[in-house]
Design a protein around this motif. Structure first.
Motif, PDB file in Angstrom:
ATOM      1  N   ARG A 160       0.826  -1.204   0.000  1.00  0.00           N
ATOM      2  CA  ARG A 160       0.000   0.000   0.000  1.00  0.00           C
ATOM      3  C   ARG A 160       0.861   1.255   0.000  1.00  0.00           C
ATOM      4  NH1 ARG A 160      -2.473  -4.076   2.240  1.00  0.00           N
ATOM      5  NH2 ARG A 160      -4.756  -4.265   2.154  1.00  0.00           N
ATOM      6  N   ALA A 161       0.242   2.361  -0.472  1.00  0.00           N
ATOM      7  CA  ALA A 161       0.918   3.659  -0.466  1.00  0.00           C
ATOM      8  C   ALA A 161       0.923   4.227   0.949  1.00  0.00           C
ATOM      9  CB  ALA A 161       0.215   4.624  -1.420  1.00  0.00           C
ATOM     10  N   ILE A 162       1.873   5.104   1.211  1.00  0.00           N
ATOM     11  CA  ILE A 162       2.059   5.609   2.569  1.00  0.00           C
ATOM     12  C   ILE A 162       0.850   6.392   3.065  1.00  0.00           C
ATOM     13  CG2 ILE A 162       3.283   7.677   1.746  1.00  0.00           C
ATOM     14  CD1 ILE A 162       4.959   7.513   4.321  1.00  0.00           C
ATOM     15  N   GLY A 167      -4.031   6.626   6.523  1.00  0.00           N
ATOM     16  CA  GLY A 167      -5.418   7.072   6.522  1.00  0.00           C
ATOM     17  C   GLY A 167      -6.428   5.963   6.309  1.00  0.00           C
ATOM     18  N   ALA A 168      -6.932   5.849   5.071  1.00  0.00           N
ATOM     19  CA  ALA A 168      -8.092   5.007   4.791  1.00  0.00           C
ATOM     20  C   ALA A 168      -7.857   3.521   5.010  1.00  0.00           C
ATOM     21  CB  ALA A 168      -8.552   5.251   3.342  1.00  0.00           C
ATOM     22  N   LEU A 199      -2.867  -0.964  15.286  1.00  0.00           N
ATOM     23  CA  LEU A 199      -1.789  -0.091  14.841  1.00  0.00           C
ATOM     24  C   LEU A 199      -1.777   1.145  15.732  1.00  0.00           C
ATOM     25  CD1 LEU A 199      -2.212  -0.287  10.950  1.00  0.00           C
ATOM     26  CD2 LEU A 199      -0.753  -1.669  12.427  1.00  0.00           C
ATOM     27  N   GLN A 200      -0.632   1.458  16.312  1.00  0.00           N
ATOM     28  CA  GLN A 200      -0.527   2.585  17.231  1.00  0.00           C
ATOM     29  C   GLN A 200      -0.100   3.849  16.478  1.00  0.00           C
ATOM     30  OE1 GLN A 200      -1.340   2.101  20.661  1.00  0.00           O
ATOM     31  NE2 GLN A 200      -2.044   0.170  19.813  1.00  0.00           N
ATOM     32  N   ASN A 201       1.187   4.080  16.360  1.00  0.00           N
ATOM     33  CA  ASN A 201       1.696   5.255  15.654  1.00  0.00           C
ATOM     34  C   ASN A 201       2.183   4.853  14.265  1.00  0.00           C
ATOM     35  OD1 ASN A 201       1.281   6.967  17.874  1.00  0.00           O
ATOM     36  ND2 ASN A 201       3.220   6.343  18.784  1.00  0.00           N
ATOM     37  N   ILE A 202       1.747   5.617  13.256  1.00  0.00           N
ATOM     38  CA  ILE A 202       2.226   5.440  11.886  1.00  0.00           C
ATOM     39  C   ILE A 202       2.732   6.803  11.428  1.00  0.00           C
ATOM     40  CG2 ILE A 202       1.648   4.732   9.544  1.00  0.00           C
ATOM     41  CD1 ILE A 202      -0.647   3.117  10.676  1.00  0.00           C
ATOM     42  N   ALA A 218      -3.972  18.717   4.802  1.00  0.00           N
ATOM     43  CA  ALA A 218      -4.721  19.065   3.596  1.00  0.00           C
ATOM     44  C   ALA A 218      -5.767  18.000   3.265  1.00  0.00           C
ATOM     45  CB  ALA A 218      -3.762  19.247   2.420  1.00  0.00           C
ATOM     46  N   THR A 219      -5.389  16.733   3.460  1.00  0.00           N
ATOM     47  CA  THR A 219      -6.330  15.640   3.211  1.00  0.00           C
ATOM     48  C   THR A 219      -7.513  15.713   4.172  1.00  0.00           C
ATOM     49  OG1 THR A 219      -4.503  14.238   2.458  1.00  0.00           O
ATOM     50  CG2 THR A 219      -6.563  13.134   3.048  1.00  0.00           C
TER      51      THR A 219
END
Length: 320
Positions: A160-162, A167-168, A199-202, A218-219
């Motif tokens: 997956r993309a960062i 996010g989603a 998942l805690q911190n990303i 912005a997102t």
């Protein structure tokens, strides 16, 4: 010779006999047998029993007996306790003022699907469901759990993309990781069931973290504007739909009224026509008189005009 003489002197002095030593040994063995024949299993545990090193049975909570002198051995396993493994960070001190060691790079740094580096911290919660498999299925239990968990999260993050990971796709990764880990642990016969992956911190690498935070902000603003637009849309559309329905109902009512009036006029004309066919002269006079009565009984002031004139010329002002 001196020792034998000392022993003889001791026996004479204390009156000790060989049978006395035998009874001492018997009593000692009985005490040892008593202590080693009973064991207690807590409410949160199950006990795995082995006889001469071979598995025999699994016992539940309570007081139980077994063969003494180590012939039977019990291994109490906490099957109702939720156990936790932490990745990318470590709890140094638990309590009200907990202390953590974060950014354990060997565990947290991962390569994403769009070739970015991201730091991911997560935990897994699991419970032992098969005490026998837990004890005898895998030798390095904790190492196996941690290796498989890291492998699964690395695989999912690498697909997956960062921005999706941050996010989603976050919740989707947790669900997929839970299913994949349980499949692996079941195949290995580890005897555990993972009940949660969190998942805690990303976060992106420290060098570009500020830029990613701007993108993330912005997102979030974009999503907020979209939600506000949807809210306004949902507020106006029902209102407009209601107004449209009202106008349609008014139009339908007006149409029904005009149709009924037209049907009434048709019925009245047909009735007059039938009278006209029976007595034309009388019907003409009645229609003339009714028309004149309608004209002169009107609240407006009628004007009688000579039909031969080219211009409108009032001949008589009624009511003057």
């Amino acid at each position: 010779m001196a020792e034998e003489e000392t022993t003889k002197k001791a026996k004479k002095k204390f009156g000790l006999k060989p049978a006395f030593f035998v009874w001492i040994i018997i009593i000692a063995l009985a005490v040892i047998a008593g202590f080693s024949s009973f064991y207690v299993v807590d409410e949160t545990e199950q006990a795995v029993i082995t006889r001469l090193g071979k598995y025999t049975k699994t016992e539940g909570p309570g007081l139980h007996t077994k063969l003494p002198f180590g012939i039977d051995k019990n291994y109490n396993v906490p099957v109702k306790v939720v156990q936790i493994e932490q990745f990318g960070f470590k709890t140094i001190k638990a309590g009200r003022n907990s202390e953590y060691k974060n950014n354990i790079a060997t565990e947290s740094e991962m390569l994403t699907g769009d070739l970015n580096i991201v730091d991911v911290e997560w935990i897994i919660q699991y419970r032992i469901v098969d005490p026998k498999q837990w004890l005898f299925g895998v030798y390095e239990k904790q190492t196996t759990i941690r290796d498989i968990s890291r492998s699964v999260i690395n695989e999912l993050v690498g697909d997956r993309a960062i921005l999706s990971i941050m996010g989603a796709e976050r919740s989707n990764i947790e669900v997929l990781a839970l299913d994949m880990m349980n499949d692996y642990f079941k195949k290995l016969g580890l005897g555990i069931n993972v009940i949660a992956v969190k998942l805690q911190n990303i976060v992106p690498p420290s060098g570009v973290q500020a830029a990613y935070e701007d993108v993330n902000k912005a997102t979030q603003d974009m999503n907020r504007f979209i939600n506000e637009g949807k809210e306004a849309y949902n507020a106006e559309i029902p209102k407009a739909q209601g107004e449209a329905d009202r106008q349609i109902q008014i139009a339908e009512g007006y149409a029904a009224e005009r149709i009924n009036m037209a049907k009434g006029d048709v019925a009245r004309f047909n009735a007059v026509y039938e009278e006209y066919k029976r007595s034309p002269k009388v019907t003409k006079e009645r229609i003339y008189l009714e028309t004149m009565n309608e004209i002169f009984s009107s609240e407006t002031k009628p004007e009688i005009i000579d039909s031969e004139l080219k211009n409108v010329l009032p001949l008589k002002q009624l009511g003057n």
